[in-house]
Design a protein around this motif. Sequence first.
Motif, PDB file in Angstrom:
ATOM      1  N   LEU A 152       0.803  -1.227   0.000  1.00  0.00           N
ATOM      2  CA  LEU A 152       0.000   0.000   0.000  1.00  0.00           C
ATOM      3  C   LEU A 152       0.838   1.280   0.000  1.00  0.00           C
ATOM      4  N   TYR A 153       2.142   1.131   0.218  1.00  0.00           N
ATOM      5  CA  TYR A 153       3.017   2.312   0.302  1.00  0.00           C
ATOM      6  C   TYR A 153       3.812   2.578  -0.962  1.00  0.00           C
ATOM      7  N   CYS A 154       3.818   1.647  -1.908  1.00  0.00           N
ATOM      8  CA  CYS A 154       4.846   1.658  -2.952  1.00  0.00           C
ATOM      9  C   CYS A 154       4.340   2.198  -4.290  1.00  0.00           C
ATOM     10  N   GLN A 202       5.043 -15.637   5.527  1.00  0.00           N
ATOM     11  CA  GLN A 202       5.737 -16.100   4.330  1.00  0.00           C
ATOM     12  C   GLN A 202       7.022 -15.293   4.106  1.00  0.00           C
ATOM     13  N   ARG A 203       6.954 -13.992   4.384  1.00  0.00           N
ATOM     14  CA  ARG A 203       8.158 -13.157   4.228  1.00  0.00           C
ATOM     15  C   ARG A 203       9.251 -13.650   5.182  1.00  0.00           C
ATOM     16  N   LEU A 204       8.832 -13.976   6.395  1.00  0.00           N
ATOM     17  CA  LEU A 204       9.787 -14.514   7.373  1.00  0.00           C
ATOM     18  C   LEU A 204      10.392 -15.824   6.888  1.00  0.00           C
ATOM     19  N   GLN A 258      17.722  -5.059  -8.549  1.00  0.00           N
ATOM     20  CA  GLN A 258      16.471  -4.896  -7.802  1.00  0.00           C
ATOM     21  C   GLN A 258      15.305  -4.758  -8.777  1.00  0.00           C
ATOM     22  N   ALA A 259      14.154  -5.235  -8.388  1.00  0.00           N
ATOM     23  CA  ALA A 259      12.967  -5.118  -9.257  1.00  0.00           C
ATOM     24  C   ALA A 259      11.706  -5.384  -8.464  1.00  0.00           C
ATOM     25  N   GLY A 260      10.586  -5.105  -9.102  1.00  0.00           N
ATOM     26  CA  GLY A 260       9.312  -5.553  -8.559  1.00  0.00           C
ATOM     27  C   GLY A 260       9.330  -7.070  -8.484  1.00  0.00           C
ATOM     28  N   GLN A 266       9.679   5.015  -9.495  1.00  0.00           N
ATOM     29  CA  GLN A 266       9.498   5.956  -8.391  1.00  0.00           C
ATOM     30  C   GLN A 266       8.773   5.240  -7.253  1.00  0.00           C
ATOM     31  N   LEU A 267       9.550   4.632  -6.361  1.00  0.00           N
ATOM     32  CA  LEU A 267       8.933   3.954  -5.223  1.00  0.00           C
ATOM     33  C   LEU A 267       8.248   4.980  -4.329  1.00  0.00           C
ATOM     34  N   TYR A 268       8.813   6.185  -4.302  1.00  0.00           N
ATOM     35  CA  TYR A 268       8.265   7.264  -3.470  1.00  0.00           C
ATOM     36  C   TYR A 268       8.522   8.591  -4.166  1.00  0.00           C
ATOM     37  N   LEU A 317      15.987  -8.578   1.460  1.00  0.00           N
ATOM     38  CA  LEU A 317      14.532  -8.709   1.561  1.00  0.00           C
ATOM     39  C   LEU A 317      14.118  -8.012   2.853  1.00  0.00           C
ATOM     40  N   ARG A 318      13.652  -6.799   2.692  1.00  0.00           N
ATOM     41  CA  ARG A 318      13.256  -6.066   3.894  1.00  0.00           C
ATOM     42  C   ARG A 318      12.026  -6.702   4.515  1.00  0.00           C
ATOM     43  N   ILE A 319      12.033  -6.808   5.822  1.00  0.00           N
ATOM     44  CA  ILE A 319      10.829  -7.285   6.487  1.00  0.00           C
ATOM     45  C   ILE A 319       9.765  -6.172   6.489  1.00  0.00           C
ATOM     46  N   GLU A 320      10.200  -4.972   6.214  1.00  0.00           N
ATOM     47  CA  GLU A 320       9.386  -3.740   6.126  1.00  0.00           C
ATOM     48  C   GLU A 320       8.935  -3.255   7.496  1.00  0.00           C
ATOM     49  N   VAL A 321       8.287  -4.124   8.264  1.00  0.00           N
ATOM     50  CA  VAL A 321       7.959  -3.850   9.673  1.00  0.00           C
ATOM     51  C   VAL A 321       7.941  -5.217  10.351  1.00  0.00           C
ATOM     52  N   GLY A 379      15.375   3.136   5.683  1.00  0.00           N
ATOM     53  CA  GLY A 379      15.308   4.570   5.444  1.00  0.00           C
ATOM     54  C   GLY A 379      13.921   5.065   5.752  1.00  0.00           C
ATOM     55  N   PRO A 380      13.769   6.389   5.669  1.00  0.00           N
ATOM     56  CA  PRO A 380      12.456   6.960   5.967  1.00  0.00           C
ATOM     57  C   PRO A 380      11.402   6.519   4.965  1.00  0.00           C
ATOM     58  N   TYR A 381      10.197   6.301   5.452  1.00  0.00           N
ATOM     59  CA  TYR A 381       9.049   6.127   4.552  1.00  0.00           C
ATOM     60  C   TYR A 381       8.762   7.487   3.936  1.00  0.00           C
ATOM     61  N   ILE A 382       8.539   7.486   2.620  1.00  0.00           N
ATOM     62  CA  ILE A 382       8.181   8.733   1.935  1.00  0.00           C
ATOM     63  C   ILE A 382       6.903   8.473   1.146  1.00  0.00           C
ATOM     64  N   GLU A 383       5.915   9.303   1.356  1.00  0.00           N
ATOM     65  CA  GLU A 383       4.607   9.054   0.746  1.00  0.00           C
ATOM     66  C   GLU A 383       4.662   9.205  -0.781  1.00  0.00           C
TER      67      GLU A 383
HETATM   68  N1  SAH Z   1      10.084  -5.773  -4.798  1.00  0.00           N
HETATM   69  C1  SAH Z   1      11.194  -5.991  -3.947  1.00  0.00           C
HETATM   70  C2  SAH Z   1      12.305  -4.990  -4.115  1.00  0.00           C
HETATM   71  C3  SAH Z   1      11.945  -3.620  -4.612  1.00  0.00           C
HETATM   72  S1  SAH Z   1      11.125  -2.571  -3.476  1.00  0.00           S
HETATM   73  C4  SAH Z   1      10.719  -6.010  -2.495  1.00  0.00           C
HETATM   74  O1  SAH Z   1       9.679  -5.437  -2.210  1.00  0.00           O
HETATM   75  O2  SAH Z   1      11.412  -6.607  -1.678  1.00  0.00           O
HETATM   76  C5  SAH Z   1      12.486  -2.107  -2.431  1.00  0.00           C
HETATM   77  C6  SAH Z   1      12.103  -1.433  -1.148  1.00  0.00           C
HETATM   78  O3  SAH Z   1      11.595  -0.138  -1.401  1.00  0.00           O
HETATM   79  C7  SAH Z   1      11.035  -2.087  -0.333  1.00  0.00           C
HETATM   80  O4  SAH Z   1      11.546  -3.152   0.416  1.00  0.00           O
HETATM   81  C8  SAH Z   1      10.517  -0.930   0.524  1.00  0.00           C
HETATM   82  O5  SAH Z   1      11.074  -0.971   1.835  1.00  0.00           O
HETATM   83  C9  SAH Z   1      11.018   0.313  -0.199  1.00  0.00           C
HETATM   84  N2  SAH Z   1       9.900   1.237  -0.461  1.00  0.00           N
HETATM   85  C10 SAH Z   1       8.793   1.001  -1.194  1.00  0.00           C
HETATM   86  N3  SAH Z   1       7.954   2.054  -1.118  1.00  0.00           N
HETATM   87  C11 SAH Z   1       8.536   2.979  -0.324  1.00  0.00           C
HETATM   88  C12 SAH Z   1       8.158   4.268   0.152  1.00  0.00           C
HETATM   89  N4  SAH Z   1       6.992   4.823  -0.187  1.00  0.00           N
HETATM   90  N5  SAH Z   1       9.014   4.943   0.951  1.00  0.00           N
HETATM   91  C13 SAH Z   1      10.206   4.391   1.299  1.00  0.00           C
HETATM   92  N6  SAH Z   1      10.610   3.173   0.895  1.00  0.00           N
HETATM   93  C14 SAH Z   1       9.786   2.473   0.094  1.00  0.00           C
END
Ligand code: SAH
Length: 367
Positions: A70-72, A188-190, A109-111, A319-321, A164-168, A237-241
Amino acid sequence: METITNKIENILYKSELTRSDLKYMLLLTEPADRKQLFERAYQIKEELIGKKVYYRGLIEFSNICSKDCLYCGIRRSNKNNDLYEITDDEVIEAVKYAMDARFGSVVIQAGERSNKKHTRHITSLIRRIKEISNGNAGITLSLGEQDELTYREWFEAGAHRYLLRIEVSNPELYVKLHPNNKMHDFQQRLRCLQMIKDIGYQVGTGVMIGLPFQTIDDLVDDLMFMKDFDVDMVGMGPYIEHPDTPLYQYRKTLLPRKGRFNLALNMIATLRILMKDINIASTTALQAIDPLGREKGLKAGANIIMPNITPCRYRKDYQLYEDKPCVNENPDDCKDCLEKRIGFAGDIVAYDEWGDSRHFERRMLRK
Ligand code: SAH
Ligand code: SF4
């Protein structure tokens, strides 16, 4: 009576950190206190892994993603990007560029995509990269969740690190940030992280900092998660909307960007003090908020920088963010601007080295 200065010093030099110590460090806001925190983190980096900064040339191979986080900004449901996959020749060009610039490693890196054709394609690319670099290019993958056979195939082809970020690390928070379905499953991520570790990769994970609904205690849990999982590398890193994502609606509830940036630096420094010999990346998201963000990350204890070497014409679609830097620059510009500023932290760029995680080397010895 314990003064505040004493309290910080006591914590910074403790051998076992408690949750409340971590929280205390994350919450430091006074410039003098944060300076102390960063100096201690930098000192540990210098003593245990040296002042070397390792470059990883980042290739954003494709924005095609089957997931909908939902953030990407490149989530599947966002139709405002032109979908792309870089050609093999362009990947090889980028790798040659990285080798000529004497970066020791590249990151692909990729989707996320999981199908046989994609798996084979990546395998053949890994082999070609190894061939054209005479085995000299270190290869890190960041291609999301896969099955065990796929991870194994890529490892055997020559990739040796996986991000592989756990994200949270809080499963309840994970649910709020992802669609509620099988494709976005925390457990599953774990399991994937565990597979990556068992296969023998250097394991990288990470989190976003300053997300909607996220608390300081969540971030403390994230640090404990990294420690307990005994990871070798972290990128956070910081979450960026991003305006084309569902989480954008919560932007008014967020910490201001500067606050997220400061918290991210506190996280880096605290992690360095907690896990002294791992590789920590100073991420591009830091630079999206502050032009000297990555250099400040190095000052706070990070030791890895990932210059973007994706061919220019694709960057606007990865543009992830919002405000992702260097979108309009060519790779040379990026290298030059980085070269000029890398001395800022007093660090030394390590050329032609893989820069493997010391922690990984020690972990293997313990096995
Ligand atoms: N698809 C793969 C790798 C690409 S995304 C995966 O998801 O593992 C890489 C990273 O970008 C993600 O792990 C996430 O932490 C980061 N990312 C995605 N959206 C973001 C946002 N809005 N702000 C900051 N980081 C973000
Ligand atoms: Fe896809 Fe990764 Fe973005 Fe999730 S974070 S939508 S998996 S690219």
